[in-house]
Design a protein around this motif. Structure first.
Motif, PDB file in Angstrom:
ATOM      1  N   ARG A   9       0.818  -1.326   0.245  1.00 45.63           N
ATOM      2  CA  ARG A   9      -0.162   0.325  -0.311  1.00 45.63           C
ATOM      3  C   ARG A   9       0.896   0.852   0.139  1.00 45.63           C
ATOM      4  O   ARG A   9       2.321   1.096   0.481  1.00 45.63           O
ATOM      5  CB  ARG A   9      -0.960   0.539   1.139  1.00 45.63           C
ATOM      6  N   TRP A  10       0.762   2.535  -0.541  1.00 43.46           N
ATOM      7  CA  TRP A  10       0.693   3.394  -0.287  1.00 43.46           C
ATOM      8  C   TRP A  10      -0.172   4.449  -0.155  1.00 43.46           C
ATOM      9  O   TRP A  10      -0.862   3.839  -0.171  1.00 43.46           O
ATOM     10  CB  TRP A  10       1.636   4.115  -1.858  1.00 43.46           C
ATOM     11  N   CYS A  11       0.556   5.450   0.786  1.00 40.58           N
ATOM     12  CA  CYS A  11      -0.207   6.616   1.524  1.00 40.58           C
ATOM     13  C   CYS A  11       0.013   7.003   1.106  1.00 40.58           C
ATOM     14  O   CYS A  11       0.611   8.398   0.681  1.00 40.58           O
ATOM     15  CB  CYS A  11      -0.714   5.970   3.245  1.00 40.58           C
ATOM     16  N   ILE A  12      -1.012   8.623   2.105  1.00 40.36           N
ATOM     17  CA  ILE A  12      -0.921   9.305   1.697  1.00 40.36           C
ATOM     18  C   ILE A  12      -1.511  10.308   3.229  1.00 40.36           C
ATOM     19  O   ILE A  12      -1.892   9.578   3.643  1.00 40.36           O
ATOM     20  CB  ILE A  12      -1.108  10.443   0.807  1.00 40.36           C
ATOM     21  N   ALA A  13      -0.973  11.569   2.999  1.00 39.80           N
ATOM     22  CA  ALA A  13      -1.009  12.254   3.887  1.00 39.80           C
ATOM     23  C   ALA A  13      -1.465  13.382   4.510  1.00 39.80           C
ATOM     24  O   ALA A  13      -0.369  13.947   3.219  1.00 39.80           O
ATOM     25  CB  ALA A  13      -0.233  11.390   5.690  1.00 39.80           C
ATOM     26  N   LEU A 182       8.223   8.151  -7.370  1.00 44.24           N
ATOM     27  CA  LEU A 182       7.798   8.715  -7.992  1.00 44.24           C
ATOM     28  C   LEU A 182       6.354   9.400  -7.768  1.00 44.24           C
ATOM     29  O   LEU A 182       5.356  10.278  -8.314  1.00 44.24           O
ATOM     30  CB  LEU A 182       7.988   8.449  -9.185  1.00 44.24           C
ATOM     31  N   HIS A 183       4.974   7.566  -7.590  1.00 47.87           N
ATOM     32  CA  HIS A 183       4.049   8.096  -6.745  1.00 47.87           C
ATOM     33  C   HIS A 183       3.550   8.941  -5.532  1.00 47.87           C
ATOM     34  O   HIS A 183       2.832   9.639  -5.330  1.00 47.87           O
ATOM     35  CB  HIS A 183       3.832   6.204  -6.171  1.00 47.87           C
ATOM     36  N   GLU A 184       4.495   8.589  -5.027  1.00 42.22           N
ATOM     37  CA  GLU A 184       4.752   9.986  -3.232  1.00 42.22           C
ATOM     38  C   GLU A 184       4.588  11.309  -3.727  1.00 42.22           C
ATOM     39  O   GLU A 184       4.190  11.473  -3.278  1.00 42.22           O
ATOM     40  CB  GLU A 184       4.945   9.592  -2.713  1.00 42.22           C
ATOM     41  N   GLY A 186       3.841  12.474  -6.914  1.00 43.95           N
ATOM     42  CA  GLY A 186       3.301  12.580  -7.363  1.00 43.95           C
ATOM     43  C   GLY A 186       1.793  13.243  -6.748  1.00 43.95           C
ATOM     44  O   GLY A 186       1.570  14.386  -6.695  1.00 43.95           O
ATOM     45  N   HIS A 187       1.502  12.710  -5.304  1.00 40.39           N
ATOM     46  CA  HIS A 187       0.783  12.782  -4.295  1.00 40.39           C
ATOM     47  C   HIS A 187       1.747  14.579  -3.717  1.00 40.39           C
ATOM     48  O   HIS A 187       0.122  15.701  -3.937  1.00 40.39           O
ATOM     49  CB  HIS A 187       0.548  12.187  -2.927  1.00 40.39           C
ATOM     50  N   GLY A 188       2.805  14.658  -3.445  1.00 40.42           N
ATOM     51  CA  GLY A 188       3.258  15.814  -3.093  1.00 40.42           C
ATOM     52  C   GLY A 188       3.093  16.604  -4.525  1.00 40.42           C
ATOM     53  O   GLY A 188       2.757  18.493  -3.679  1.00 40.42           O
ATOM     54  N   SER A 280      -7.687   9.877  -4.105  1.00 41.20           N
ATOM     55  CA  SER A 280      -6.591  10.194  -4.580  1.00 41.20           C
ATOM     56  C   SER A 280      -5.934   8.704  -4.981  1.00 41.20           C
ATOM     57  O   SER A 280      -4.610   9.482  -5.067  1.00 41.20           O
ATOM     58  CB  SER A 280      -5.706  10.838  -2.901  1.00 41.20           C
ATOM     59  N   HIS A 281      -6.609   7.895  -6.751  1.00 40.92           N
ATOM     60  CA  HIS A 281      -5.882   7.392  -7.171  1.00 40.92           C
ATOM     61  C   HIS A 281      -6.389   7.534  -8.179  1.00 40.92           C
ATOM     62  O   HIS A 281      -7.557   7.441  -8.001  1.00 40.92           O
ATOM     63  CB  HIS A 281      -5.201   6.100  -6.549  1.00 40.92           C
ATOM     64  N   TRP A 282      -6.567   6.613  -9.414  1.00 44.02           N
ATOM     65  CA  TRP A 282      -6.440   6.077 -10.415  1.00 44.02           C
ATOM     66  C   TRP A 282      -7.629   4.822  -9.937  1.00 44.02           C
ATOM     67  O   TRP A 282      -6.837   3.932  -8.621  1.00 44.02           O
ATOM     68  CB  TRP A 282      -5.719   6.188 -11.843  1.00 44.02           C
TER      69      TRP A 282
HETATM   70 ZN    ZN Z   1      -0.251   7.033  -3.324  1.00 46.23          ZN
END
Ligand code: ZN
Length: 383
Positions: A9-13, A182-184, A186-188, A280-282
């Motif tokens: 899992r990747w997460c955002i906060a 790259l993914h993280e 993208g959130h930032g 916050s993801h596709w």
């Molecule tokens: Zn993510």
């Protein structure tokens, strides 16, 4: 696509409110700020053999090299006159035998109603707000913070670790660190909503730039038009929550699934709202695999549709046509702007004062670039 046996899992906060080791000369500059202490994380001295194009000889070096590589991939795609600073570290995140959190990232600050904001009463994440304003709105703060799981591959029971090569070619079970960075990032850089996915409430009652492009396909009601309750319901409307921004729609022909006949792309809307993941993801239905998928599956070293989504949000892309030396983006080059180009070339002004003249993104203004600027001043900006 959590398969029960292996879920990464990747997460955002979302935030409310040293050592700079690398800057790249792309269209934007993303600088990595290493926040780890001596002997850990990006400073881990454990010897490692170079791998997959990563010439680092310690775990820390390889992590930093891979991080900078990923940051440079983004930097080459985006245009901003303001340095984007990413503070990053490794810390223990959740990790057990069957699942692991890979990383977390969030913008450090949010802005609305700044000079250059495309829309009033709307929150923009820091790096984008800086780019739109043409100045650093919070010069004392970094723009993005990111944390990666130090337990993975070292102390937790998850049967795989990080792969630090740059060639997107990890051994079977390992997780490609470049992809995760790259993914993280993208959130930032703005690929996230600030809406509370459990209540549907907007942050402080204001729209955010990301939610402007979300629609519930059951009734074609947009997020902006919805009540909190309607948003909360749309967030759980699996397969129905979609992105309708023009740039994504224009690029959506690359997809074979997760896109409707209007070119609107499905957004992740699991039946149970998941903070940091829902919206916050596709969608996990989107195929081929996109960087901003909700779970890590395989290496992806291109932003894909996320780049078009960032353009919908207001980012200028390095591939966009632009008017060289048009510092204030008003489609003409003034005498003052020409003089500024000359001053940058002579070293009495900095490239940050007007990056629009730096055609090749090398951080300097050359004689050829001055000639191009004069041409635009005399003949007008190319249409
Ligand atoms: Zn993510």
């Amino acid at each position: 696509m959590s398969d029960g046996s292996r879920a990464l899992r990747w997460c955002i906060a979302v935030a409310t409110a040293l050592l700079a080791t690398a800057a790249t000369a792309g269209a934007a500059t993303i600088t990595v700020v290493n926040r780890d202490g001596p002997g850990e994380g990006f400073n881990d001295p454990t010897p490692l053999a170079p791998i997959g194009g990563n010439q680092g000889t310690t775990r820390g070096e390889q992590r930093l090299i891979a991080f900078e590589y990923a940051a440079n991939l983004w930097a080459a795609q985006l245009v901003s006159p303001v340095e984007i600073r990413v503070k990053a570290n490794f810390d223990p995140l959740s990790c057990d035998a069957v699942s692991a959190t890979l990383g977390l990232a969030s913008p450090v600050s949010l802005f609305r109603d700044f000079e250059g904001a495309p829309r009033a009463n709307t929150y923009y994440i820091g790096a984008l707000a800086d780019a739109l304003a043409g100045m650093d709105l919070a010069p004392d703060e970094d723009d993005i913070e990111a944390t990666f799981n130090s337990n993975l591959g070292t102390s937790c029971a998850f049967p795989a670790g990080w792969y630090y090569g740059l060639d997107a070619n990890p051994s079977f079970d390992d997780t490609d660190f470049v992809t995760v960075v790259l993914h993280e990032l993208g959130h930032g850089l703005g690929f996230l909503t600030l809406v509370n996915v459990e209540t549907g409430r907007r942050l402080d009652g204001f729209d955010d730039a990301f939610m402007l492009f979300l629609v519930d396909a059951r009734n074609d009601r947009t997020f902006v038009e919805m009540t909190n309750a309607q948003r909360a319901a749309a967030i759980k409307a699996t397969g129905q929550l979609r992105w309708f921004g023009a740039n994504v729609v224009a690029e959506s022909g690359v997809l074979v699934d997760g896109v409707d006949e209007q070119g609107r792309v499905e957004v992740y809307a699991p039946p149970d709202a998941q903070p940091g993941s829902s919206v916050s993801h596709w969608s996990d239905q989107v195929e081929p695999l996109e960087l901003m998928a909700p779970f890590f599956e395989n290496p992806v070293h291109t932003p894909g549709l996320a780049l078009a989504a960032l353009k919908d949000l207001g980012w200028r892309l390095s591939s966009d046509p632009s008017c060289q030396a048009d510092c204030n983006d008003n489609s003409r080059v003034s005498i003052d702007e020409l003089i500024l180009q000359v001053r940058i070339a002579l070293g009495s002004a900095t490239i940050g004062e007007c990056a629009a003249g730096d055609r090749n993104g090398n951080g300097e203004i050359s004689v050829n670039e001055l000639v191009g600027a004069v041409s635009n001043a005399l003949d007008g900006c190319p249409v």
